[in-house]
Design an enzyme around this catalytic site. Structure first.
Site, PDB file in Angstrom:
ATOM      1  N   SER A 131     -21.162 -52.890  -3.562  1.00  0.00           N
ATOM      2  CA  SER A 131     -22.085 -52.217  -4.363  1.00  0.00           C
ATOM      3  C   SER A 131     -22.928 -53.202  -5.372  1.00  0.00           C
ATOM      4  O   SER A 131     -22.207 -54.077  -5.960  1.00  0.00           O
ATOM      5  CB  SER A 131     -21.550 -51.233  -4.937  1.00  0.00           C
ATOM      6  OG  SER A 131     -22.314 -50.623  -6.046  1.00  0.00           O
ATOM      7  N   GLU A 258     -22.362 -41.408  -2.845  1.00  0.00           N
ATOM      8  CA  GLU A 258     -21.601 -42.457  -3.087  1.00  0.00           C
ATOM      9  C   GLU A 258     -20.500 -42.058  -3.721  1.00  0.00           C
ATOM     10  O   GLU A 258     -19.716 -42.511  -5.137  1.00  0.00           O
ATOM     11  CB  GLU A 258     -22.316 -43.078  -4.582  1.00  0.00           C
ATOM     12  CG  GLU A 258     -23.950 -43.798  -4.000  1.00  0.00           C
ATOM     13  CD  GLU A 258     -24.622 -44.457  -5.255  1.00  0.00           C
ATOM     14  OE1 GLU A 258     -24.283 -44.936  -6.126  1.00  0.00           O
ATOM     15  OE2 GLU A 258     -25.901 -43.995  -5.121  1.00  0.00           O
ATOM     16  N   GLY A 259     -19.609 -41.345  -3.129  1.00  0.00           N
ATOM     17  CA  GLY A 259     -18.096 -41.100  -3.523  1.00  0.00           C
ATOM     18  C   GLY A 259     -17.979 -39.997  -4.657  1.00  0.00           C
ATOM     19  O   GLY A 259     -16.912 -39.908  -4.860  1.00  0.00           O
ATOM     20  N   ALA A 260     -19.095 -39.304  -4.902  1.00  0.00           N
ATOM     21  CA  ALA A 260     -18.989 -38.448  -6.191  1.00  0.00           C
ATOM     22  C   ALA A 260     -18.836 -37.055  -5.732  1.00  0.00           C
ATOM     23  O   ALA A 260     -18.016 -36.312  -6.412  1.00  0.00           O
ATOM     24  CB  ALA A 260     -20.201 -38.568  -6.942  1.00  0.00           C
ATOM     25  N   VAL A 263     -14.971 -37.837  -0.054  1.00  0.00           N
ATOM     26  CA  VAL A 263     -14.570 -39.216   0.658  1.00  0.00           C
ATOM     27  C   VAL A 263     -14.897 -39.121   2.282  1.00  0.00           C
ATOM     28  O   VAL A 263     -14.256 -38.066   2.979  1.00  0.00           O
ATOM     29  CB  VAL A 263     -13.208 -39.522   0.702  1.00  0.00           C
ATOM     30  CG1 VAL A 263     -12.815 -41.039   1.269  1.00  0.00           C
ATOM     31  CG2 VAL A 263     -12.844 -39.915  -0.715  1.00  0.00           C
ATOM     32  N   ILE A 264     -15.959 -39.682   2.720  1.00  0.00           N
ATOM     33  CA  ILE A 264     -16.315 -39.786   4.138  1.00  0.00           C
ATOM     34  C   ILE A 264     -14.967 -40.508   4.942  1.00  0.00           C
ATOM     35  O   ILE A 264     -14.865 -41.640   4.643  1.00  0.00           O
ATOM     36  CB  ILE A 264     -17.565 -40.638   4.461  1.00  0.00           C
ATOM     37  CG1 ILE A 264     -18.932 -39.862   3.524  1.00  0.00           C
ATOM     38  CG2 ILE A 264     -17.947 -40.691   5.880  1.00  0.00           C
ATOM     39  CD1 ILE A 264     -20.055 -40.795   3.506  1.00  0.00           C
ATOM     40  N   TYR A 442     -38.913 -55.596  -2.521  1.00  0.00           N
ATOM     41  CA  TYR A 442     -37.817 -55.984  -2.580  1.00  0.00           C
ATOM     42  C   TYR A 442     -37.947 -57.436  -3.278  1.00  0.00           C
ATOM     43  O   TYR A 442     -38.448 -58.360  -2.875  1.00  0.00           O
ATOM     44  CB  TYR A 442     -37.020 -56.486  -1.423  1.00  0.00           C
ATOM     45  CG  TYR A 442     -35.566 -56.892  -1.472  1.00  0.00           C
ATOM     46  CD1 TYR A 442     -34.456 -56.102  -1.537  1.00  0.00           C
ATOM     47  CD2 TYR A 442     -35.187 -58.259  -1.563  1.00  0.00           C
ATOM     48  CE1 TYR A 442     -32.910 -56.570  -1.797  1.00  0.00           C
ATOM     49  CE2 TYR A 442     -34.044 -58.772  -1.727  1.00  0.00           C
ATOM     50  CZ  TYR A 442     -33.044 -57.897  -1.849  1.00  0.00           C
ATOM     51  OH  TYR A 442     -31.423 -58.106  -2.124  1.00  0.00           O
TER      52      TYR A 442
END
Ligand SMILES: Cc1cc2nc3c(=O)[nH]c(=O)nc-3n(C[C@H](O)[C@H](O)[C@H](O)COP(=O)(O)OP(=O)(O)OC[C@H]3O[C@@H](n4cnc5c(N)ncnc54)[C@H](O)[C@@H]3O)c2cc1C
Length: 521
Positions: A131, A258-260, A263-264, A442
């Site tokens: 991340s 994002e894990g909030a 959990v995948i 970018y």
């Protein structure tokens, strides 16, 4: 993975002499006075988890799969943004988890979440740890401790449905392992971000990643047809058809969360046949505006290459667009376009048609050299960051996206903001993800470090986030929100949007243990 830098230490890249000269003469970079901390010098907080909690966690996953040693804690501290690396190089391990837990199944993840909720222990799902937005730093306050939930043991290719071109795959698989397993079936995901060597499939879904070949294979969220998610309230199993009109698509609530929210633990992904042929080549355009117009034409009217990138004048000149070939600045280089074509027999014809369009819009063909050089060095640039930091230069990347009509304004806003904050930094930009309606921008920024480089960058980052929002861009095209983009994301979706997300979180994670402080406050 290097604990305080990027990648395999054996692949560390020294800075070529012309680049060192450029840093010194053009940016005023001087070697830092304090050397980077060694592994043994990292200061860790006293581990907070009680013996009772640790023993409960061990009971769920087995004693071998709960680690509370310094090595595991340091290697699961934060992610790989430049501020993350600066903190580690300064020996600051204050965000280390108290323990690292490695579940081996969906059922174990469910049990862990229930136990952590009961004891008010914060849980940070951990994939590859790449991340760059502060997605792996949990707010400790109000919690009995923090565990990193490392998904490395969930690493199987579970099934291949060759008829539907759908595979079921576990989230802890790193991208190269996944590609190797799929290659045995003649398949590919076609997802090649610059973090390819270390990032996991679960991390790609959780942060809505986009790879370098997104023009041809799509973004990672386009590939997800189904997900299984463990939450403190139970299991969500989503996606049973390629498309559906059955209400709002809840897969989209999990993608980018994002894990909030959960959990995948399993992914059903659309795959493609592995390409038999690959052609990468370079084109030169006189200006960024001319190159952008050519990319837009290809994105809107076709034919669309698999890889399509355009570097601005500065990036082309510095040569970072071809990390394998950095040999110093080249004056009047124009703007480099890399066009790549992957597929089977149709590739040559597709290339011909794209070449006609590019030439018709002012492009000058440079042949396969720059394309192959780009393909060869496509994962090397991140290794240079460690050398630049050691040399006394701050280097960081940031990205956004917007509609074609707004892209020049966004480009100018970001550059102006960085120059206002940092004096005279080197700011390079490329377009690497194109759509019919718009594209991503970018940026790579290099500047001489001040006496407090962390504060220097954080100030610049705050301003540039505000500039992106004010100029009508999204705060992230593919890095995600984490903690670093949380305020700008809230500004982007508005108070009502944040309330909706809080409502979802409150329902799935009533104790608020999942990645607290990430995505929403
Ligand atoms: C050098 C470098 C280059 C990069 N290049 C690119 C690029 O080209 N394109 C791009 O898109 N990104 C890029 N990134 C960013 C990063 O690699 C991506 O965001 C990637 O998706 C993260 O995957 P990961 O497995 O490392 O996840 P992590 O960093 O471990 O986690 C990312 C977030 O997702 C959560 N999470 C992880 N796994 C799960 C799971 N199974 N369930 C729920 N939540 C989970 C974490 O808690 C965290 O909030 C780059 C990063 C670096 C350092």
């Amino acid at each position: 993975m290097l604990w305080s830098g990027w990648g395999d230490p054996a692949k560390a890249a020294a800075l070529p002499a012309p680049i060192r000269g450029l840093l010194r003469d053009m940016l005023g970079v001087r070697a830092p006075e304090t050397p980077a901390a060694s592994f043994g010098e990292v200061r860790l907080p006293v581990a907070a988890l009680s013996p009772l909690v640790l023993s409960e966690l061990r009971g769920i996953v087995g004693a071998d799969h709960v680690r509370a040693d310094d090595d595991a804690r340091i290697r699961h501290t934060r992610g790989k943004s430049t501020p993350d690396l600066m903190r580690m190089r300064a020996g600051d391990g204050s965000d280390a988890p108290d323990a690292v837990v490695l579940p081996g199944s969906h059922a174990e993840v469910l049990e862990l979440l229930r136990a952590c909720a009961a004891h008010r222990v914060a849980v940070v799902p951990f994939g590859g740890g790449t991340s760059v937005v502060g997605g792996l730093v949990a707010a400790r306050q109000g919690f009995a401790g923090v565990v990193a939930l490392d998904l490395a043991r969930l690493n199987r290719l579970v099934s291949v449905d060759a008829e539907s071109m759908v595979v079921e795959i576990e989230p802890g698989l790193r991208a190269p392992q996944a590609e190797r397993l799929l290659a045995e079936h003649g398949l590919t995901l076609g997802h090649f971000p610059q973090s390819f060597e270390y990032a996991t499939l679960g991390g790609f879904a959780a942060a809505r990643s986009s790879g370098q070949a997104s023009a041809g294979y799509g973004r990672f969220d386009d590939m997800v047809v189904g997900l299984t998610v463990a939450t403190p309230r139970g299991t969500l199993d989503l996606g049973r058809a390629p498309k559906s009109a059955a209400g709002p698509d809840l897969r989209q609530v999990i993608l980018g969360s994002e894990g909030a929210f959960g959990v995948i633990t399993s992914l059903r992904l659309r795959v493609r046949r592995a390409p038999a042929e690959r052609i990468y080549e370079g084109w030169r355009f006189a200006s960024f505006a001319a190159g952008s117009a050519a990319l837009r034409r290809l994105a809107q009217d076709g034919p669309l290459p698999t890889v399509l990138r355009l570097s601005d004048e500065t990036e082309t000149m510095i040569g970072l667009a071809r990390p394998g070939e950095i040999g110093g600045p080249v004056a009047d280089a124009g703007c480099l376009v890399i066009a790549g074509f992957e597929g089977s027999s149709e590739v040559a014809a597709l290339r011909e048609r794209a070449a006609t369009v590019l030439a018709g819009l002012g492009g000058v063909p440079l042949g396969p050299g720059p394309g192959e050089s780009w393909a060869h060095g496509r994962y090397s640039a991140p290794y240079l960051r460690d050398s630049l930091l050691a040399e006394g230069a701050t280097v960081e990347t940031l990205e956004t996206a917007g509609f074609w009509s707004n892209l020049p304004r966004l480009y100018d806003a970001v550059r102006l903001s960085l120059h206002a904050s940092l004096g005279s930094p080197l700011v390079m930009c490329h377009v690497s993800h194109v759509y019919g309606t718009g594209a991503s921008l970018y940026f790579t920024v290099v500047t001489a470090q001040s006496a407090d480089p962390l504060a220097q960058w954080e100030g610049a980052k705050r301003s540039v986030n505000e500039a992106i929002v004010a100029a009508g861009g999204t705060i992230s095209h593919h890095h995600g929100v984490g903690r670093d983009h949380r305020e700008a994301y809230a500004a982007e979706i508005g108070d009502l949007g944040v309330e909706i997300l809080r409502g979802v979180k409150g329902r799935l994670d009533p104790e608020g243990i999942l990645n607290p402080g990430v995505l929403i406050a």
